[in-house]
Structures are given as structure tokens and as C-alpha cells.
Design a protein around this motif. Sequence first.
Motif, PDB file in Angstrom:
ATOM      1  N   GLY A 183       0.599  -1.291  -0.097  1.00 19.85           N
ATOM      2  CA  GLY A 183       0.003  -0.039  -0.110  1.00 19.85           C
ATOM      3  C   GLY A 183       0.825   1.258   0.070  1.00 19.85           C
ATOM      4  O   GLY A 183       1.966   1.039  -0.216  1.00 19.85           O
ATOM      5  N   GLY A 184      -0.011   2.437   0.047  1.00 20.76           N
ATOM      6  CA  GLY A 184       0.638   3.665   0.114  1.00 20.76           C
ATOM      7  C   GLY A 184       2.022   3.972   0.989  1.00 20.76           C
ATOM      8  O   GLY A 184       2.556   4.630   0.835  1.00 20.76           O
ATOM      9  N   VAL A 223      -3.078  -4.542  -4.091  1.00 27.17           N
ATOM     10  CA  VAL A 223      -3.046  -3.520  -4.959  1.00 27.17           C
ATOM     11  C   VAL A 223      -3.366  -2.342  -4.088  1.00 27.17           C
ATOM     12  O   VAL A 223      -2.691  -1.099  -4.267  1.00 27.17           O
ATOM     13  CB  VAL A 223      -3.903  -3.583  -6.176  1.00 27.17           C
ATOM     14  N   GLY A 224      -4.417  -2.459  -3.387  1.00 28.42           N
ATOM     15  CA  GLY A 224      -4.853  -1.083  -2.631  1.00 28.42           C
ATOM     16  C   GLY A 224      -4.661  -0.939  -1.026  1.00 28.42           C
ATOM     17  O   GLY A 224      -4.768   0.006  -0.732  1.00 28.42           O
ATOM     18  N   GLY A 225      -4.034  -2.134  -0.501  1.00 28.85           N
ATOM     19  CA  GLY A 225      -3.885  -1.844   0.746  1.00 28.85           C
ATOM     20  C   GLY A 225      -4.978  -2.462   1.680  1.00 28.85           C
ATOM     21  O   GLY A 225      -6.051  -2.821   1.062  1.00 28.85           O
ATOM     22  N   PRO A 226      -4.989  -2.951   3.033  1.00 26.62           N
ATOM     23  CA  PRO A 226      -5.860  -3.295   3.773  1.00 26.62           C
ATOM     24  C   PRO A 226      -6.884  -2.452   3.941  1.00 26.62           C
ATOM     25  O   PRO A 226      -8.160  -3.118   4.217  1.00 26.62           O
ATOM     26  CB  PRO A 226      -5.071  -3.424   5.292  1.00 26.62           C
ATOM     27  N   THR A 227      -6.936  -1.121   3.973  1.00 24.00           N
ATOM     28  CA  THR A 227      -7.932  -0.308   4.174  1.00 24.00           C
ATOM     29  C   THR A 227      -8.999  -0.496   3.091  1.00 24.00           C
ATOM     30  O   THR A 227     -10.459  -0.783   3.266  1.00 24.00           O
ATOM     31  CB  THR A 227      -7.582   1.036   4.334  1.00 24.00           C
ATOM     32  N   THR A 228      -8.728  -0.412   2.030  1.00 28.64           N
ATOM     33  CA  THR A 228      -9.347  -0.640   0.618  1.00 28.64           C
ATOM     34  C   THR A 228     -10.265  -2.161   0.548  1.00 28.64           C
ATOM     35  O   THR A 228     -11.389  -2.339   0.171  1.00 28.64           O
ATOM     36  CB  THR A 228      -8.660  -0.483  -0.744  1.00 28.64           C
ATOM     37  N   ALA A 229      -9.240  -2.999   1.018  1.00 28.42           N
ATOM     38  CA  ALA A 229      -9.761  -4.435   0.950  1.00 28.42           C
ATOM     39  C   ALA A 229     -11.133  -4.568   2.199  1.00 28.42           C
ATOM     40  O   ALA A 229     -11.914  -5.321   2.031  1.00 28.42           O
ATOM     41  CB  ALA A 229      -8.684  -5.640   1.284  1.00 28.42           C
ATOM     42  N   ALA A 230     -10.729  -4.199   3.319  1.00 29.36           N
ATOM     43  CA  ALA A 230     -11.843  -4.017   4.388  1.00 29.36           C
ATOM     44  C   ALA A 230     -12.956  -3.193   3.972  1.00 29.36           C
ATOM     45  O   ALA A 230     -14.208  -3.753   4.338  1.00 29.36           O
ATOM     46  CB  ALA A 230     -11.114  -3.644   5.734  1.00 29.36           C
ATOM     47  N   ALA A 231     -12.792  -2.297   3.426  1.00 33.22           N
ATOM     48  CA  ALA A 231     -13.898  -1.241   3.072  1.00 33.22           C
ATOM     49  C   ALA A 231     -14.778  -2.315   2.049  1.00 33.22           C
ATOM     50  O   ALA A 231     -16.007  -2.002   1.932  1.00 33.22           O
ATOM     51  CB  ALA A 231     -13.493   0.005   2.290  1.00 33.22           C
ATOM     52  N   MET A 232     -13.973  -2.858   0.951  1.00 34.69           N
ATOM     53  CA  MET A 232     -15.009  -3.710   0.014  1.00 34.69           C
ATOM     54  C   MET A 232     -15.777  -4.736   0.656  1.00 34.69           C
ATOM     55  O   MET A 232     -16.687  -5.101   0.510  1.00 34.69           O
ATOM     56  CB  MET A 232     -14.046  -4.317  -1.056  1.00 34.69           C
ATOM     57  N   ALA A 233     -14.926  -5.493   1.874  1.00 35.96           N
ATOM     58  CA  ALA A 233     -15.682  -6.485   2.559  1.00 35.96           C
ATOM     59  C   ALA A 233     -16.719  -5.986   3.270  1.00 35.96           C
ATOM     60  O   ALA A 233     -17.951  -6.856   3.397  1.00 35.96           O
ATOM     61  CB  ALA A 233     -14.652  -7.222   3.320  1.00 35.96           C
ATOM     62  N   LEU A 238       0.008  -7.022   7.426  1.00 33.65           N
ATOM     63  CA  LEU A 238       1.197  -7.718   7.105  1.00 33.65           C
ATOM     64  C   LEU A 238       2.206  -7.506   5.711  1.00 33.65           C
ATOM     65  O   LEU A 238       3.230  -7.302   5.735  1.00 33.65           O
ATOM     66  CB  LEU A 238       1.047  -9.460   7.216  1.00 33.65           C
ATOM     67  N   GLY A 239       1.156  -6.785   4.697  1.00 30.21           N
ATOM     68  CA  GLY A 239       1.796  -6.297   3.456  1.00 30.21           C
ATOM     69  C   GLY A 239       2.548  -5.197   3.698  1.00 30.21           C
ATOM     70  O   GLY A 239       3.543  -5.044   2.882  1.00 30.21           O
ATOM     71  N   TYR A 240       2.493  -4.284   4.796  1.00 29.47           N
ATOM     72  CA  TYR A 240       3.288  -3.366   5.047  1.00 29.47           C
ATOM     73  C   TYR A 240       4.731  -3.917   5.206  1.00 29.47           C
ATOM     74  O   TYR A 240       5.816  -3.203   4.920  1.00 29.47           O
ATOM     75  CB  TYR A 240       2.942  -2.621   6.319  1.00 29.47           C
ATOM     76  N   ILE A 241       4.937  -4.953   5.743  1.00 26.48           N
ATOM     77  CA  ILE A 241       6.239  -5.544   5.976  1.00 26.48           C
ATOM     78  C   ILE A 241       6.826  -6.297   4.988  1.00 26.48           C
ATOM     79  O   ILE A 241       7.894  -5.914   4.381  1.00 26.48           O
ATOM     80  CB  ILE A 241       6.217  -6.611   7.218  1.00 26.48           C
ATOM     81  N   VAL A 242       6.019  -7.032   4.269  1.00 25.21           N
ATOM     82  CA  VAL A 242       6.352  -7.851   3.141  1.00 25.21           C
ATOM     83  C   VAL A 242       6.661  -6.971   1.932  1.00 25.21           C
ATOM     84  O   VAL A 242       7.675  -7.210   1.510  1.00 25.21           O
ATOM     85  CB  VAL A 242       5.426  -8.933   2.621  1.00 25.21           C
ATOM     86  N   GLY A 243       5.893  -6.075   1.752  1.00 24.76           N
ATOM     87  CA  GLY A 243       6.123  -5.098   0.383  1.00 24.76           C
ATOM     88  C   GLY A 243       7.329  -4.258   0.740  1.00 24.76           C
ATOM     89  O   GLY A 243       7.805  -3.985  -0.401  1.00 24.76           O
ATOM     90  N   ASN A 244       7.896  -3.919   1.936  1.00 25.82           N
ATOM     91  CA  ASN A 244       9.083  -3.169   1.968  1.00 25.82           C
ATOM     92  C   ASN A 244      10.113  -3.668   1.558  1.00 25.82           C
ATOM     93  O   ASN A 244      10.898  -3.365   0.876  1.00 25.82           O
ATOM     94  CB  ASN A 244       9.022  -2.687   3.475  1.00 25.82           C
ATOM     95  N   TYR A 245      10.111  -5.159   2.208  1.00 24.70           N
ATOM     96  CA  TYR A 245      11.250  -5.733   1.557  1.00 24.70           C
ATOM     97  C   TYR A 245      11.260  -6.419   0.261  1.00 24.70           C
ATOM     98  O   TYR A 245      12.389  -6.279  -0.618  1.00 24.70           O
ATOM     99  CB  TYR A 245      11.175  -7.054   2.549  1.00 24.70           C
ATOM    100  N   ALA A 246      10.332  -6.673  -0.253  1.00 26.63           N
ATOM    101  CA  ALA A 246      10.066  -7.233  -1.507  1.00 26.63           C
ATOM    102  C   ALA A 246      10.622  -5.828  -2.591  1.00 26.63           C
ATOM    103  O   ALA A 246      11.272  -6.062  -3.613  1.00 26.63           O
ATOM    104  CB  ALA A 246       8.683  -7.415  -1.966  1.00 26.63           C
ATOM    105  N   GLY A 247      10.195  -4.657  -2.124  1.00 23.94           N
ATOM    106  CA  GLY A 247      10.468  -3.623  -3.076  1.00 23.94           C
ATOM    107  C   GLY A 247      11.926  -3.230  -2.886  1.00 23.94           C
ATOM    108  O   GLY A 247      12.471  -2.817  -4.118  1.00 23.94           O
TER     109      GLY A 247
END
Length: 405
Positions: free
Chosen positions: A138-139, A357-367, A385-394
Motif C-alpha cells: 500500500g501507500g 493492490v490497494g492495501g488493507p483499508t480498501t480491502a476491508a472497505a470492500m468486505a 502484513l503487506g506493509y512488512i512484506v512489501g517493504n522488503y520485496a520492493g
Amino acid sequence: MDNTLIKADDIWLLWAFLAGWAAVSIYLEQKYKWASKLSGAIIALLGAMILANLKIIPTESAVYDTVWGYVIPLAIPLLLYQANIVKIMKESGRLLIMFFLSSAGTVAGVIIAFFLLKEYIPGLEKVAAMMTGSYIGGGVNFAALSTKFEAPGELVSATVVADNLMMAIYFFVLILIPTIPFIRKHFRTPHIDQMERDNAGENKAAAYWKGKEISLKDIALSVGTAFTLVAISFKLAEIFGNLIPSGENTNFFFVLLKGTLGDKYLVLTTLTILAVSIFSRYFENLKGAQEIGTYLIYIFFVVIGVPASISLIISQAPLLLAFVAIIVVINLAISLLLGKVFKFNLEEIILASNANVGGPTTAAAMAISKGWTSLIVPILLVGTLGYIVGNYAGSAIGYWFSSLL
């Protein structure tokens, strides 16, 4: 800078604009359907971009530097307070696996898109790093990686415009997917089936986002802890950065070590996760951190719209739009394919891809908006968790692609 209505040294006026427009963007997003479809991030960015190109606000100011240097680092730990790895594993096992499968789609998409377009877009290795982080976490990762790889402001702005346009299109696609008969025929949809049976028509989003109880102590501890984590992390990164050898003749091991231990954002991410996992009860009891962190990210969205040159976006954004489109299409294709192979529900696949693609907030909003209530908390946890994984992957993608050029 001097021919704008608000000058670069009008510090309080600029802060009033940044904080005020971020607030307006959030208000519009939560109040009106058209704004929620457009997204508050796009509203924040477009408003700043329009005013900058109309010469109302300056394109450079110490205020903007403060946002990059202080506001974003504070937002990172605040958004990670719920990232208890142990809890994520226990409560969100299925979604966690689907999220990682979808993340693999993001990485595959970035690699393919990079090798297809690297000859046509200058600085694409920086964009690839930012978008890998953004389309897994996410952002907040976009902000951290754009700073880490020192991406030019205009390139960042053009990328954000392309990214936000693609996200807006993508969210419509995700909403449309469950209505396609072919998809419904080949994927299990238990949550959609339940909703159709119940025929619930109430506004679940409004109910979910109602005001929450929060005390002065919550605000004090949340913000005070964030300051402490940033201070310790940045100091540790500085110490490690000075101790680890660097230079043209330094071997790869030390370069990699310096890029990891000397990176203040990676150290901040790691230290925060360790703290959250060790002192889980303390962080779980803090209220308001997610809201404060998200608001700070909206200020970031306003700032990155400021240096956007319309002419540059017209000339560069089409190619950047193609770049992010390739990533998103491959992410969705791999998510659906692997989701089908491993027998995931369509709702789980859609939310996992959305969280990437959009982060946890947009996913939760859709749910929430779809009434998939049992998936709201798990996708928030997994998406965080994507905040962690994305930082390392990027970071890994950025270093790899930089070594190829």
C-alpha cells in the motif's frame, strides 16, 4: 515559486492547506458515493496538482520536506500496531496463504512489465521498487521506497497519477467480477450466496466506520510510542550505516548488509514488528493509531500531487499507466488461477488481490460494503502484513533492477 499566490515561506498557510485538504478528501470519500468510487487518495492528489498548476501553491517548500522527513516515518509504526505476526497466523491462515499467492502475482507482474518497458521509461527501476512495495503493502510502502531510492518528485507524481487511475479502474473490475456468470460458475462464492439469501440492504459501511471510543491516553501512547520507535530505528540505522564499510571496492555482502541494516525504513519496519509481537497486549489496547496513521498518509498524498507537471504527466503517465496495468492484470490472473487451483473462495481471492493492490483499508472497505463480515478483520490483519512484506520485496526488486542498468 515566487509567482504563486501562497509563497513557499507561508508555512502556516501551506500546513493549513495540506492538513485541511487531507481532511476534506477523507470527508468526501466517506460522505459521497462518487467520491468513494474515485477514492480519497485521488481527490487529495488531484486537488494539490490543480492548485499547483494554477500557481495557487508553490511546487517546492520546506513544508513538503517536513512531510517526507517526519510525517511519513511517524505514519509507518502507527499503521503497524496491529501487525502481530502470531495473531495473523492464528486468525487468518487461509487469507494469509491467498495473500502471498497474490503477492507472487505482483512480483511476477513487476518483473515482466520492467523488462518490457525498461527501454522506454527513464528511472523505471525506481518505479518498479515503489510499485512492488505499493502493490503488496500500500501507500505507506510507496512513500518509504520512493524516499529510499531517491525518486525524482515529478516521476513520483506521474507514477501516483497512473497508479491511482489504475486502482480506480481495478476496484470497479473487482466489484464487477462476482457478477460475471462464467466466474460464478467456476468459483465457490459462499459469502455472496449468503448475502443474496439474506437480501440485506443496510449501509454496512456507515455502521462499521461509526465513531469509536478513544481516550487522551490512547492518543498520547500511540503517538508517543511512534516517536520513540522512529527515533530508535533511525539512530540504529545511522550507527549501522557508519559502521558497515562502503565504497566502490566493497564486496556484495557489505553492500547488502548496509542496504538492510543501514536502511532506516527497513529498520523501522523490523523494530516495530518485533515490538508489536513481543508487547502484543500493549499495542492491541491502543485505540486510534490506525486512524491517525491513515490521516498522515493522506497528507502524503496531498504533498506528492504538488510537484506534478501536467505536461510531464501527459507525456509520461501513459507509459507508466501501461506499466502498472501489466502488473495489475498479471496479479489478477495469477490470483484467480492459483486461487482456483488451491480451492479458495472467490471472495477470498478478490480481497487478497485488493489488499495487495490497494492495501488493507480498501480491502476491508470492500468486505464491509459487500457484507462479508467474517472476512473484515482477517483481511485487515493480512493486509497489514503487506506493509512488512512489501517493504522488503520492493527493496529487493529495486536493488536487483538497479544492478542491471
